[in-house]
Design an enzyme around this catalytic site. Structure first.
Site, PDB file in Angstrom:
ATOM      1  N   ARG A 114       0.856  -1.195   0.000  1.00  0.00           N
ATOM      2  CA  ARG A 114       0.000   0.000   0.000  1.00  0.00           C
ATOM      3  C   ARG A 114       0.888   1.240   0.000  1.00  0.00           C
ATOM      4  O   ARG A 114       2.090   1.169   0.212  1.00  0.00           O
ATOM      5  CB  ARG A 114      -0.908   0.016   1.242  1.00  0.00           C
ATOM      6  CG  ARG A 114      -0.146   0.051   2.543  1.00  0.00           C
ATOM      7  CD  ARG A 114      -0.971   0.497   3.741  1.00  0.00           C
ATOM      8  NE  ARG A 114      -0.235   0.265   4.985  1.00  0.00           N
ATOM      9  CZ  ARG A 114       0.764   1.012   5.443  1.00  0.00           C
ATOM     10  NH1 ARG A 114       1.208   2.059   4.741  1.00  0.00           N
ATOM     11  NH2 ARG A 114       1.374   0.715   6.577  1.00  0.00           N
ATOM     12  N   GLY A 131       1.926   4.958   1.748  1.00  0.00           N
ATOM     13  CA  GLY A 131       2.072   5.378   3.144  1.00  0.00           C
ATOM     14  C   GLY A 131       3.274   4.769   3.834  1.00  0.00           C
ATOM     15  O   GLY A 131       4.006   3.953   3.274  1.00  0.00           O
ATOM     16  N   TYR A 134       0.590   0.552  12.870  1.00  0.00           N
ATOM     17  CA  TYR A 134       0.459  -0.594  13.770  1.00  0.00           C
ATOM     18  C   TYR A 134      -0.966  -1.132  13.697  1.00  0.00           C
ATOM     19  O   TYR A 134      -1.928  -0.368  13.639  1.00  0.00           O
ATOM     20  CB  TYR A 134       0.769  -0.174  15.211  1.00  0.00           C
ATOM     21  CG  TYR A 134       0.444  -1.241  16.241  1.00  0.00           C
ATOM     22  CD1 TYR A 134       1.181  -2.423  16.299  1.00  0.00           C
ATOM     23  CD2 TYR A 134      -0.626  -1.082  17.126  1.00  0.00           C
ATOM     24  CE1 TYR A 134       0.865  -3.419  17.217  1.00  0.00           C
ATOM     25  CE2 TYR A 134      -0.940  -2.073  18.055  1.00  0.00           C
ATOM     26  CZ  TYR A 134      -0.196  -3.241  18.086  1.00  0.00           C
ATOM     27  OH  TYR A 134      -0.515  -4.233  18.986  1.00  0.00           O
ATOM     28  N   HIS A 135      -1.076  -2.459  13.666  1.00  0.00           N
ATOM     29  CA  HIS A 135      -2.374  -3.123  13.808  1.00  0.00           C
ATOM     30  C   HIS A 135      -2.298  -4.056  15.010  1.00  0.00           C
ATOM     31  O   HIS A 135      -1.274  -4.716  15.216  1.00  0.00           O
ATOM     32  CB  HIS A 135      -2.710  -3.955  12.570  1.00  0.00           C
ATOM     33  CG  HIS A 135      -2.830  -3.155  11.308  1.00  0.00           C
ATOM     34  ND1 HIS A 135      -3.747  -2.151  11.140  1.00  0.00           N
ATOM     35  CD2 HIS A 135      -2.129  -3.223  10.147  1.00  0.00           C
ATOM     36  CE1 HIS A 135      -3.607  -1.626   9.928  1.00  0.00           C
ATOM     37  NE2 HIS A 135      -2.632  -2.255   9.309  1.00  0.00           N
ATOM     38  N   ALA A 143      -6.730   5.328  10.424  1.00  0.00           N
ATOM     39  CA  ALA A 143      -5.704   5.415   9.371  1.00  0.00           C
ATOM     40  C   ALA A 143      -6.232   4.729   8.126  1.00  0.00           C
ATOM     41  O   ALA A 143      -7.067   3.822   8.207  1.00  0.00           O
ATOM     42  CB  ALA A 143      -4.424   4.728   9.842  1.00  0.00           C
ATOM     43  N   LEU A 144      -5.747   5.178   6.964  1.00  0.00           N
ATOM     44  CA  LEU A 144      -6.152   4.466   5.754  1.00  0.00           C
ATOM     45  C   LEU A 144      -5.000   4.368   4.767  1.00  0.00           C
ATOM     46  O   LEU A 144      -4.073   5.177   4.770  1.00  0.00           O
ATOM     47  CB  LEU A 144      -7.385   5.113   5.117  1.00  0.00           C
ATOM     48  CG  LEU A 144      -7.360   6.584   4.758  1.00  0.00           C
ATOM     49  CD1 LEU A 144      -6.888   6.768   3.328  1.00  0.00           C
ATOM     50  CD2 LEU A 144      -8.766   7.149   4.880  1.00  0.00           C
ATOM     51  N   LEU A 192      -9.165   0.683   5.717  1.00  0.00           N
ATOM     52  CA  LEU A 192      -9.342   1.625   6.821  1.00  0.00           C
ATOM     53  C   LEU A 192      -9.171   0.901   8.153  1.00  0.00           C
ATOM     54  O   LEU A 192      -9.688  -0.202   8.319  1.00  0.00           O
ATOM     55  CB  LEU A 192     -10.767   2.191   6.701  1.00  0.00           C
ATOM     56  CG  LEU A 192     -11.280   3.236   7.667  1.00  0.00           C
ATOM     57  CD1 LEU A 192     -10.507   4.550   7.509  1.00  0.00           C
ATOM     58  CD2 LEU A 192     -12.765   3.490   7.381  1.00  0.00           C
ATOM     59  N   CYS A 232       2.593   6.668  10.700  1.00  0.00           N
ATOM     60  CA  CYS A 232       2.425   7.189   9.329  1.00  0.00           C
ATOM     61  C   CYS A 232       3.552   8.143   8.943  1.00  0.00           C
ATOM     62  O   CYS A 232       3.396   8.988   8.059  1.00  0.00           O
ATOM     63  CB  CYS A 232       1.057   7.858   9.171  1.00  0.00           C
ATOM     64  SG  CYS A 232      -0.276   6.720   9.597  1.00  0.00           S
TER      65      CYS A 232
END
Length: 203
Positions: free
Chosen positions: A71, A73, A77-78, A138-139, A152, A169
Site C-alpha cells: 500500500r 504510506g 500498527y495493527h 488510518a487508511l 481503513l 504514518c
C-alpha cells in the site's frame, strides 16, 4: 445495480500476512462481474511498512513483527481491539476516483464517530481521521487495474503503547487515540456494524 452490491466478510482475528495475500489473489483473479467485497477483521500485533516506507520510522524493536507491504504510506500498527475494514472495490465500475474514495472513507469514519458524540476531522495533507489532533483512524490503498484493496483501520479499544515505538504514518511524535477514550463501552463488533452501514451508504 446488482453488480454494485457489496459482499461482507467478517473474518474475526486473523494473521496479517495471509489476509494481505488473499486480497492480492482476490484482486488478481477478479473479472468485470466480480462483486465488490468488504472484509472486517482484527489482527494480532504487527507493524506494516508501505511501499515508500522508511525503516527509520520504526524507532525501536519491541518484538512485534514488521511486514513490508504494497500500500501507499509509511509505517503503522495493527493489533487486537482495532477494527480493520478492507475495501476490495472495482473503482472503474463504481465511477470512483482514488481521491473521492479516500474522502468517502474518511467521511464514513467521521460520521461513525459523530454517532458516539465525538467530533473528528481531517487534517490537511495527512490522510486519516483525527480527534483533537490525535489520529484515531488510518487508511491506505493499493490500486491495480482500476481495482483497490487495503482500507481503513479504526482504533476502538486497544493497547496503544506499540505506537510509541514508531513514527505513526511517518510523523514523529504524532499522538494517537481511540474510541474507548470517549466511549468506554465501545467494542469492535458493534463499531464494525456501524462502520459497514456508513460505508455501504457512501459507496
Amino acid at each position: 445495480m446488482g453488480e454494485n452490491r457489496l459482499v461482507v466478510r467478517r473474518l474475526g482475528l486473523v494473521e496479517y500476512e495471509p489476509t494481505w495475500r488473499a486480497m492480492q489473489a482476490f484482486t488478481a483473479r477478479r473479472g468485470p462481474a466480480t462483486p465488490d467485497e468488504l472484509w472486517l477483521c482484527e489482527h494480532p500485533p504487527v507493524f506494516t511498512l508501505g511501499l515508500a516506507g522508511k525503516p527509520e520510522h520504526l524507532l525501536r524493536d519491541v518484538g512485534i513483527p514488521v511486514v513490508k507491504i504494497d500500500r501507499g504510506g509509511q509505517i503503522t500498527y495493527h493489533g487486537p481491539g482495532q477494527l480493520v475494514c478492507y475495501l476490495l472495490l472495482d473503482l472503474k465500475r463504481r465511477g470512483l476516483s482514488v481521491k473521492t474514495l479516500v474522502h468517502r472513507m474518511e467521511q464514513a469514519a467521521i460520521d461513525l464517530l459523530a454517532g458516539y458524540g465525538i467530533a473528528a476531522e481531517r487534517l490537511e495533507g495527512r490522510p486519516g481521521v483525527y480527534v483533537g489532533g490525535a489520529k484515531i483512524a488510518a487508511l491506505g490503498l493499493k490500486i491495480k487495474n482500476g481495482c483497490c484493496y487495503h482500507g481503513l483501520a479504526v482504533n476502538v479499544a486497544m493497547d496503544l503503547s506499540p505506537f510509541e515505538a514508531i513514527n505513526p504514518c511517518g510523523y514523529p511524535g504524532m499522538a494517537v487515540t481511540q474510541l474507548a477514550a470517549f466511549a468506554p463501552a465501545a467494542d469492535v463488533a458493534t463499531v464494525g456494524v456501524k462502520l459497514l452501514a456508513q460505508l455501504e451508504e457512501k459507496l
